[in-house]
Design an enzyme around this catalytic site. Structure first.
Site, mmCIF file in Angstrom:
data_model
loop_
_atom_site.group_PDB
_atom_site.id
_atom_site.type_symbol
_atom_site.label_atom_id
_atom_site.label_comp_id
_atom_site.label_asym_id
_atom_site.label_seq_id
_atom_site.Cartn_x
_atom_site.Cartn_y
_atom_site.Cartn_z
ATOM 1 N N LYS A 95 20.476 -26.959 -7.206
ATOM 2 C CA LYS A 95 20.620 -25.819 -8.120
ATOM 3 C C LYS A 95 22.057 -25.295 -8.219
ATOM 4 C CE LYS A 95 16.006 -23.831 -8.273
ATOM 5 N NZ LYS A 95 15.241 -22.607 -8.161
ATOM 6 N N TYR A 118 2.947 -19.094 -3.745
ATOM 7 C CA TYR A 118 1.706 -19.148 -4.529
ATOM 8 C C TYR A 118 0.693 -20.123 -3.945
ATOM 9 C CZ TYR A 118 4.578 -22.900 -6.365
ATOM 10 O OH TYR A 118 5.406 -23.983 -6.456
#
Ligand code: ATR
Length: 447
Positions: free
Chosen positions: A71, A222
Site C-alpha cells: 500500500k 469482520y
C-alpha cells in the site's frame, strides 16, 4: 458463468498473500449487478511491485486494488497520487491516468460511507481509537474529515500512536495501560488492532468502566462476525458493528471510480448479502408471514438435510418462561420486539441450523442485518386465501384476533401488503407455498 470475450475488461487486486481476499466477491457481484463487462482477479506479486504495475499497465488492466504489503511502496510506481492518499500515506486503488495509474485511498471514504449508512453522526463528536497500525491511521483521518473534534488513540507501543498524532492534529496518543486518563465522556469507539481475529483472543482492555464510555462501537475486524469487542458492547447495551461495511464500501467506491458509475444503496446491500453468505453462516433462515409454514417446512428441511432446527418464537418463549401471547398481554409489543432483536443477535454461533423467524422480525433493519449473517434467507410466500385457511381459529397469535373470517382476511391482506416488500427484497430465494405440502416445499428450497 460469465462469458469472457476479447472486449472484457480486467480489473484485480495485487498483494501478497492474496489467496483469501474477498474483493473478487465484491467486484464480480458489482459487475454482474451493474451489467459491466469486466472480471476481477487476485494477482499475487512476489516482490517487485514497480515491474508488476508497469506490466499490468502495459497489458491494459483497467483498474487495480492494492493490499498488504504494497500500500505504501506502490506509490513509486504511479503517475500521480491523490492528495488524500498521500496524506494517509497509503494507496489501495489505482485508476488509469496519463498512460499509467493514479493512486487513491478509498478506505477512509469507505469508513465514512459505512458510518453514514449506519446513521452514525460524527460531526462534533469525540472518539477513542484502539490500535495504531495502517488501519487505525486511515480511521483517524476519516474521523477528522468527518468532523470529530478529539481522538484518544490507545496503542500498546505508544510511539506508533505518536506517529499518527504528528499527522492528525486532533489525536492525543496514549499507551493502552493509560486508558484511565481518558476524561469521562461519551465517545465513538473504534477497535483497530488485530486482537479478536483468533478464537482464543480476549479484549485489549478488559474493564467495563472503559467500554461504558462508548455511545457506539465499530470493530474493523469482520471475521469472526462478532468479536470480543462487539460482544462486550452488546452486553453493555451499546450499539456496535463489525468491519464488513467498511470493506464493502471501500470496494464500492473503487468500483465507482473505475467505471464512473454511482452504486445505489440497494446494490450495495445486495453485495453485502453476498459477502455475508461467503463469510458466515451455512444456516437457512425462513421468513414469511405467520401461517406461511415456516415451522413445518423448517422441520422438513432439517430432517432432509441433517440440520438442526430452531423456531425463534419457541426459543424466546422457553427463555422467557412464558408464551408470546403472555408477553404481548403483560408487557407490550415493543418489549417483545426488543427481546426478539436481542435473541437474533445472540444466534451468531449457530451453524448447520434451520431457523424459522417470527413474521414481524424482518421489519427492523438491525434484525435483517443480523439474520443475513446467519445464512441463506428463504421467503415462504403464500396468498391471502391460503393464509386465512391456515390461521382461522388459531388463538395463539396476538396480532390476529379477529371477530370474523372477513375481518381476519382484511387484517392479513393489509399486513401482507406492508410486509411483502420487506420479505421480497430481503430474501435470497422466494418460494411459492400455495397448495404444496411442507415436504414438497422443503424439496424446492436450494441450500
Ligand atoms: P493494520 O495495518 O491492519 O492496522 P498492523 O499495522 O499490524 O495492522 O497493526 C496491528 C495493531 O494491533 C497495532 O496497533 C498493534 O499494536 P502495536 O503497534 O503495539 O504492535 C495491535 N496489536 C496487535 N496485537 C496486540 C495485542 N496482543 N495487544 C494489543 N495490541 C495489539
Amino acid at each position: 458463468m460469465k462469458e469472457i470475450s476479447g472486449k472484457t475488461n480486467v480489473i484485480g487486486v495485487i498483494g501478497n498473500p492474496i489467496e483469501h481476499t474477498l474483493s473478487p466477491v465484491i467486484h464480480n457481484t458489482l459487475c454482474s449487478l451493474m451489467g459491466i463487462d469486466a472480471v476481477y482477479v487476485p494477482l499475487k506479486v512476489e516482490s517487485d511491485i514497480e515491474s508488476a504495475v508497469k506490466g499490468l499497465s502495459e497489458s491494459g488492466v483497467y483498474g487495480l486494488n492494492v493490499t498488504v504489503p504494497f500500500k505504501r511502496d506502490v506509490m513509486k510506481a504511479l503517475s500521480s497520487v491523490d492528495e488524500e492518499a498521500a496524506e494517509i500515506g497509503a494507496v489501495n486503488t489505482l485508476v488509469r491516468s496519463n498512460g499509467g495509474y493514479k493512486g487513491y485511498n478509498t478506505d477512509m471514504q469507505g469508513l465514512l460511507r459505512a458510518l453514514e449508512a449506519k446513521k452514525v453522526e460524527l460531526s462534533g463528536k469525540k472518539a477513542i481509537v484502539i490500535g495504531a497500525g495502517g488501519a487505525a491511521r486511515a480511521v483517524c483521518f476519516a474521523l477528522m474529515h468527518g468532523g470529530v473534534t478529539d481522538i484518544y488513540l490507545l496503542n500498546r507501543s505508544v510511539e506508533k500512536a505518536e506517529d499518527i498524532a504528528k499527522d492528525v492534529p486532533i489525536v492525543k496518543a496514549l499507551s493502552i495501560s493509560d486508558y484511565k486518563k481518558i476524561p469521562g465522556d461519551k465517545y465513538l469507539m473504534f477497535q483497530c488492532t488485530s486482537v479478536g481475529l483468533e478464537p482464543a483472543d480476549g479484549l485489549v482492555i478488559d474493564d467495563d468502566t472503559f467500554y461504558i464510555m462508548a455511545e457506539y462501537g465499530y470493530d474493523l475486524i469482520y471475521n469472526p462476525a462478532v468479536t470480543p469487542f462487539n460482544k462486550k458492547l452488546s452486553e453493555l447495551g451499546i450499539r456496535n458493528d463489525n468491519g464488513l461495511t467498511m470493506l464493502l464500501y471501500q470496494g464500492v467506491i473503487a468500483f465507482e471510480m473505475w467505471f464512473g458509475v454511482k452504486i445505489s444503496r440497494n446494490i450495495s446491500d445486495a453485495v453485502y448479502a453476498e459477502l455475508c453468505k461467503r463469510l458466515y453462516g451455512n444456516n437457512v433462515v425462513l421468513v414469511g408471514y405467520m401461517g406461511s409454514g415456516k415451522t413445518s417446512v423448517g422441520k422438513e428441511i432439517a430432517k432432509m438435510r441433517g440440520m438442526d432446527f430452531i423456531d425463534l418464537d419457541e426459543y424466546i418463549e422457553k427463555k422467557e418462561g412464558r408464551s408470546i401471547r403472555e408477553i404481548f398481554e403483560f408487557e407490550s409489543e415493543e418489549y417483545f420486539r426488543n427481546l426478539e432483536t436481542r435473541t437474533i443477535k445472540s444466534l451468531f454461533k449457530l451453524s448447520n441450523t434451520v431457523i424459522s423467524t417470527g413474521g414481524g422480525s424482518v421489519l427492523r433493519k438491525e434484525n435483517r442485518d443480523n439474520l443475513r449473517k446467519l445464512g441463506e434467507i428463504v421467503y415462504l410466500k403464500a396468498d391471502v386465501d391460503t393464509l386465512v385457511d391456515r390461521l382461522k381459529g388459531d388463538e395463539s397469535r396476538p396480532l390476529l384476533q379477529a371477530e370474523s373470517e372477513a375481518e381476519l382476511r382484511k387484517r392479513i391482506a393489509s399486513m401482507l401488503e406492508s410486509r411483502n416488500p420487506y420479505y421480497e427484497i430481503f430474501a435470497d430465494q422466494v418460494v411459492y407455498t400455495d397448495r404444496l405440502s411442507p415436504f414438497e416445499i422443503a424439496e424446492i428450497i436450494e441450500v
